[in-house]
Design an enzyme around this catalytic site. Structure first.
Site, PDB file in Angstrom:
ATOM      1  N   GLU A 207     -33.911   3.190-133.416  1.00 11.53           N
ATOM      2  CA  GLU A 207     -35.322   3.164-133.011  1.00 11.53           C
ATOM      3  C   GLU A 207     -36.162   4.196-133.752  1.00 11.53           C
ATOM      4  O   GLU A 207     -35.841   5.390-133.775  1.00 11.53           O
ATOM      5  CB  GLU A 207     -35.452   3.408-131.501  1.00 11.53           C
ATOM      6  CG  GLU A 207     -36.890   3.369-131.005  1.00 11.53           C
ATOM      7  CD  GLU A 207     -36.999   3.336-129.492  1.00 11.53           C
ATOM      8  OE1 GLU A 207     -38.132   3.502-128.990  1.00 11.53           O
ATOM      9  OE2 GLU A 207     -35.976   3.140-128.809  1.00 11.53           O
ATOM     10  N   LYS A 223     -37.183  -1.846-126.080  1.00 13.15           N
ATOM     11  CA  LYS A 223     -37.091  -1.950-124.622  1.00 13.15           C
ATOM     12  C   LYS A 223     -36.654  -3.364-124.284  1.00 13.15           C
ATOM     13  O   LYS A 223     -37.346  -4.327-124.600  1.00 13.15           O
ATOM     14  CB  LYS A 223     -38.445  -1.633-123.982  1.00 13.15           C
ATOM     15  CG  LYS A 223     -38.423  -1.493-122.471  1.00 13.15           C
ATOM     16  CD  LYS A 223     -37.498  -0.401-122.007  1.00 13.15           C
ATOM     17  CE  LYS A 223     -37.928   0.973-122.459  1.00 13.15           C
ATOM     18  NZ  LYS A 223     -37.002   2.033-121.947  1.00 13.15           N
TER      19      LYS A 223
END
Length: 395
Positions: A207, A223
């Site tokens: 990420e 997410k």
């Protein structure tokens, strides 16, 4: 007690467009900053000042990142590997840091400046043996914390909170090979090892917390997670709960970027793209903006830290809930790790990250909690995220 092998003085193998892989010559450490939150001071200013002294950045937020071509005519340093803990990110915005770290030997801020020169030799790794894992909370305690977050949501205090658990295991021997295996996990966008006296960390993060190049600032929040099967991918794409949770964080990141962006330049370049990390599908979006004139390193860090995908919405309120519920500190997890150079920066969020101190190895994992969260499912998701790390450490 085992003495750590000095693995961290070697050049981190960060795979970044502006990181050390962009230099063809060998790199050697030139200088180093290590800071613990107990030392006091503002980590954003300390980092900017240290990098400015190395000719890599400027501490005054009113100035831009320096121009790469002009810089290279007058400096020999290539850039700096940078690590920020979750506590350092919270300190930058005056938020609660939460409980103490279970790995206090690991600093909260590390910056290592590299330049061209003979690289230090890396000794051959030795024996490694890992003991039994010990959890910082039981599955029942984790599930109860999820229920308490749902109550806070019902009371209108927050919309979403990311809960993180921790586990540690004793070890004997040299962690070099184990840490290297962590960095080689499939899907790692920020693989690297960094260490100092009595500590080490290894990152396999997929990420992007924040990247800045050519005046453009980018964040890529992740997410939403499912097993990397055809059924898991279909379930992730069809889940209204996961999409709602994801969009909340995308909106949060849009607001974070707006703090340092040219008015009207914030955009969502990609929404809810499904990508793979090890045996998991994850939903990722790309949010970008044009930096406003006069934006510097300190402003960028304060706008994006701590990362929205590992805190919640609203961010400050979520951090209060996190500090009250998590049994131990997040340590080096949920922070930042990457490269800062004369042309910008590229920092990954330290999810899928492990730490080693003199006698234990530490792993963190968690997930975002919304009103629609099922406590048992959240416990299982955290275990699925930590599983590949534990397997890599075991070897």
């Amino acid at each position: 007690m085992t003495t750590l092998h000095p693995v961290g003085r070697r050049t981190p193998h960060l795979l970044s467009d502006i990181g050390p892989t962009g230099c063809s010559a060998p790199l050697a450490e030139r200088s180093r900053l290590e800071w613990h939150s107990r030392d006091g001071g503002d980590p954003a200013l300390l980092l900017a000042g240290f990098l400015a002294d190395a000719g890599l950045s400027r501490p005054d937020p009113s100035e831009h990142f320096v121009d790469d071509s002009a810089w290279r005519k007058n400096h020999q340093n290539c850039g700096a590997a940078v690590f920020l803990s979750a506590a350092a990110g919270a300190a930058m915005i005056g938020a609660p840091a939460g409980p103490p770290s279970p790995a206090p030997a690991v600093p909260d801020l590390v910056a290592v400046v590299y330049g061209h020169g003979p690289a230090e030799p890396v000794p051959a790794p030795g024996m490694w043996r890992l003991g039994r894992w010990r959890e910082s909370w039981t599955p029942a305690e984790h599930a109860a914390a999820v229920t308490r977050v749902r109550s806070a949501i019902a009371d209108g205090d927050v919309y979403q909170v990311n809960l993180v658990g921790h586990a540690s295991a004793p070890y004997r021997g040299d962690p070099t090979s184990a840490l290297d295996r962590v960095t080689r996990l499939p899907g790692a966008r920020y693989p690297g090892v960094l260490s100092g006296d009595g500590w080490a960390l290894a990152c396999a993060s997929p990420e992007t917390l924040v990247s800045v190049q050519a005046g453009r600032v980018v964040t890529r929040p992740i997410k939403g997670t499912r097993p990397a099967t055809a059924a898991g991918r279909a379930e992730l794409l069809d889940s209204a709960k996961e999409r709602a949770e994801h969009v909340m964080i995308v909106d949060l990141e849009r607001n974070d970027l707006a703090r340092v962006a040219l008015t009207g330049s914030v955009r969502v370049d990609e929404l809810y793209a499904v990508r793979r990390w090890c045996g998991l599908w994850q939903a990722e979006s790309t949010v970008s903006a044009t930096l406003a004139p006069g934006t510097g390193l300190v402003e960028v860090l304060r706008a994006l830290c701590p990362g929205g995908s590992v805190t919640g919405a609203p961010k400050r309120a979520a951090l209060d809930v996190i500090a009250a519920l998590e049994p131990v500190g997040r340590g080096p997890s949920m922070g930042a790790f990457g490269w800062i150079g004369p042309a910008g920066l590229d920092l990954g969020l330290t999810i899928r990250t492990v730490a080693v101190d003199a006698d234990r190895v530490h792993v963190w994992a968690g997930g975002g909690i919304t009103w629609g969260s099922d406590p048992a499912a959240e416990v299982a998701e955290a275990a699925a995220k930590s599983g590949p790390l534990r397997a890599a450490l075991t070897g």
